[in-house]
Design a protein around this motif. Structure first.
Motif, PDB file in Angstrom:
ATOM      1  N   LEU A   1       2.000   6.091   6.751  1.00  0.00           N
ATOM      2  CA  LEU A   1       1.108   7.064   6.905  1.00  0.00           C
ATOM      3  C   LEU A   1       1.443   8.325   7.555  1.00  0.00           C
ATOM      4  CD1 LEU A   1      -1.699   7.779   5.827  1.00  0.00           C
ATOM      5  CD2 LEU A   1      -2.761   6.962   8.026  1.00  0.00           C
TER       6      LEU A   1
ATOM      7  N   ARG B   1      -4.222  11.183  -8.336  1.00  0.00           N
ATOM      8  CA  ARG B   1      -4.034   9.662  -7.893  1.00  0.00           C
ATOM      9  C   ARG B   1      -5.542   8.906  -8.016  1.00  0.00           C
ATOM     10  NH1 ARG B   1      -1.286   9.178  -2.394  1.00  0.00           N
ATOM     11  NH2 ARG B   1      -1.408   6.923  -2.820  1.00  0.00           N
TER      12      ARG B   1
ATOM     13  N   SER C   1      -1.334  13.683  -1.035  1.00  0.00           N
ATOM     14  CA  SER C   1      -1.361  12.879   0.206  1.00  0.00           C
ATOM     15  C   SER C   1      -2.350  11.507  -0.080  1.00  0.00           C
ATOM     16  CB  SER C   1      -2.322  13.266   1.290  1.00  0.00           C
ATOM     17  OG  SER C   1      -3.218  13.837   0.844  1.00  0.00           O
ATOM     18  N   TRP C   2      -2.394  10.600   0.889  1.00  0.00           N
ATOM     19  CA  TRP C   2      -3.125   9.392   0.459  1.00  0.00           C
ATOM     20  C   TRP C   2      -4.532   9.660  -0.016  1.00  0.00           C
ATOM     21  CZ3 TRP C   2      -3.681   4.524  -0.412  1.00  0.00           C
ATOM     22  CH2 TRP C   2      -4.798   3.715   0.142  1.00  0.00           C
ATOM     23  N   SER C   3      -5.283  10.637   0.870  1.00  0.00           N
ATOM     24  CA  SER C   3      -6.679  10.641   0.411  1.00  0.00           C
ATOM     25  C   SER C   3      -6.540  11.534  -0.872  1.00  0.00           C
ATOM     26  CB  SER C   3      -7.444  11.585   1.555  1.00  0.00           C
ATOM     27  OG  SER C   3      -6.841  12.777   1.510  1.00  0.00           O
TER      28      SER C   3
ATOM     29  N   ILE D   1       0.866  -1.313   0.106  1.00  0.00           N
ATOM     30  CA  ILE D   1       0.015   0.029   0.030  1.00  0.00           C
ATOM     31  C   ILE D   1       0.940   1.323  -0.053  1.00  0.00           C
ATOM     32  CG2 ILE D   1      -1.574   1.348   1.309  1.00  0.00           C
ATOM     33  CD1 ILE D   1      -2.732  -1.252   2.298  1.00  0.00           C
TER      34      ILE D   1
ATOM     35  N   ASN E   1      -3.741   2.199  -7.802  1.00  0.00           N
ATOM     36  CA  ASN E   1      -2.452   2.436  -7.216  1.00  0.00           C
ATOM     37  C   ASN E   1      -1.621   3.202  -7.991  1.00  0.00           C
ATOM     38  OD1 ASN E   1      -1.790   1.807  -4.407  1.00  0.00           O
ATOM     39  ND2 ASN E   1      -0.451   0.149  -4.989  1.00  0.00           N
TER      40      ASN E   1
ATOM     41  N   ASN F   1      -6.221   5.384  -6.050  1.00  0.00           N
ATOM     42  CA  ASN F   1      -5.935   4.655  -5.301  1.00  0.00           C
ATOM     43  C   ASN F   1      -6.505   3.162  -5.670  1.00  0.00           C
ATOM     44  OD1 ASN F   1      -4.589   6.399  -3.842  1.00  0.00           O
ATOM     45  ND2 ASN F   1      -6.272   6.776  -2.395  1.00  0.00           N
TER      46      ASN F   1
ATOM     47  N   THR G   1       5.278   4.124   2.207  1.00  0.00           N
ATOM     48  CA  THR G   1       4.628   3.316   2.600  1.00  0.00           C
ATOM     49  C   THR G   1       4.364   3.398   4.069  1.00  0.00           C
ATOM     50  OG1 THR G   1       6.532   1.618   3.000  1.00  0.00           O
ATOM     51  CG2 THR G   1       5.364   1.492   0.859  1.00  0.00           C
TER      52      THR G   1
ATOM     53  N   TYR H   1       1.329   5.162   0.299  1.00  0.00           N
ATOM     54  CA  TYR H   1       0.375   6.486   1.156  1.00  0.00           C
ATOM     55  C   TYR H   1       1.027   7.708   0.460  1.00  0.00           C
ATOM     56  CZ  TYR H   1      -1.280   3.406   4.709  1.00  0.00           C
ATOM     57  OH  TYR H   1      -1.920   2.010   5.298  1.00  0.00           O
ATOM     58  N   ASN H   2       1.753   8.726   0.794  1.00  0.00           N
ATOM     59  CA  ASN H   2       1.824  10.001   0.195  1.00  0.00           C
ATOM     60  C   ASN H   2       3.006   9.408  -1.100  1.00  0.00           C
ATOM     61  OD1 ASN H   2       0.684  11.182   1.992  1.00  0.00           O
ATOM     62  ND2 ASN H   2       2.524  11.825   3.269  1.00  0.00           N
TER      63      ASN H   2
END
Length: 123
Positions: free
Chosen positions: A100, A70, A50-52, A28, A75, A72, A98, A30-31
């Motif tokens: 957060l 992005r 960022s991840w979100s 996974i 990926n 997700n 990887t 993240y940033n």
């Protein structure tokens, strides 16, 4: 192990557009961020997300012309580059973490790197 594979680089005339993609696999992510390095210059950050996707960063040199996004589910992170200038010529690298955490823009903050894709903007 994380693998990042960039694509979408190439040769374009000034004022043109390119879209870079970076597909991640293995863990996974993240940033994520895009960096670039021109010949004889230090690697510099262009944009980060960022991840979100709710938090983004842009270097002043690309603000208003580049857009990072992005997906997700895939990926994958993208860099839409518009109004390209000869000074945008560089090898572009995507980078990821990887774990957060807060969005950071230093190269030393990122643990995984792609192989780079060349972007050349002719005048």
């Amino acid at each position: 192990q994380v693998q990042l594979v960039e694509s979408g680089g190439g040769l374009v005339q000034a004022g043109g557009s390119l879209r870079l993609s970076c597909a991640a696999s293995g863990r996974i992510i993240y940033n994520m961020a895009w960096f670039r390095q021109a010949p004889g210059k230090q690697r510099e950050s262009c944009a980060a997300i960022s991840w979100s996707g709710g938090n983004t960063y842009y270097a002043d040199s690309v603000k208003g012309r580049f857009t990072i996004s992005r997906d997700n589910a895939k990926n994958t992170v993208y860099l839409q580059m518009n109004s390209l200038k000869p000074e945008d010529t560089a090898v572009y690298y995507c980078a990821a973490v990887t774990t957060l955490g807060p969005l950071r823009i230093g190269a030393h903050d990122y643990h995984y790197w792609g192989q780079g894709t060349q972007v050349t903007v002719s005048s």
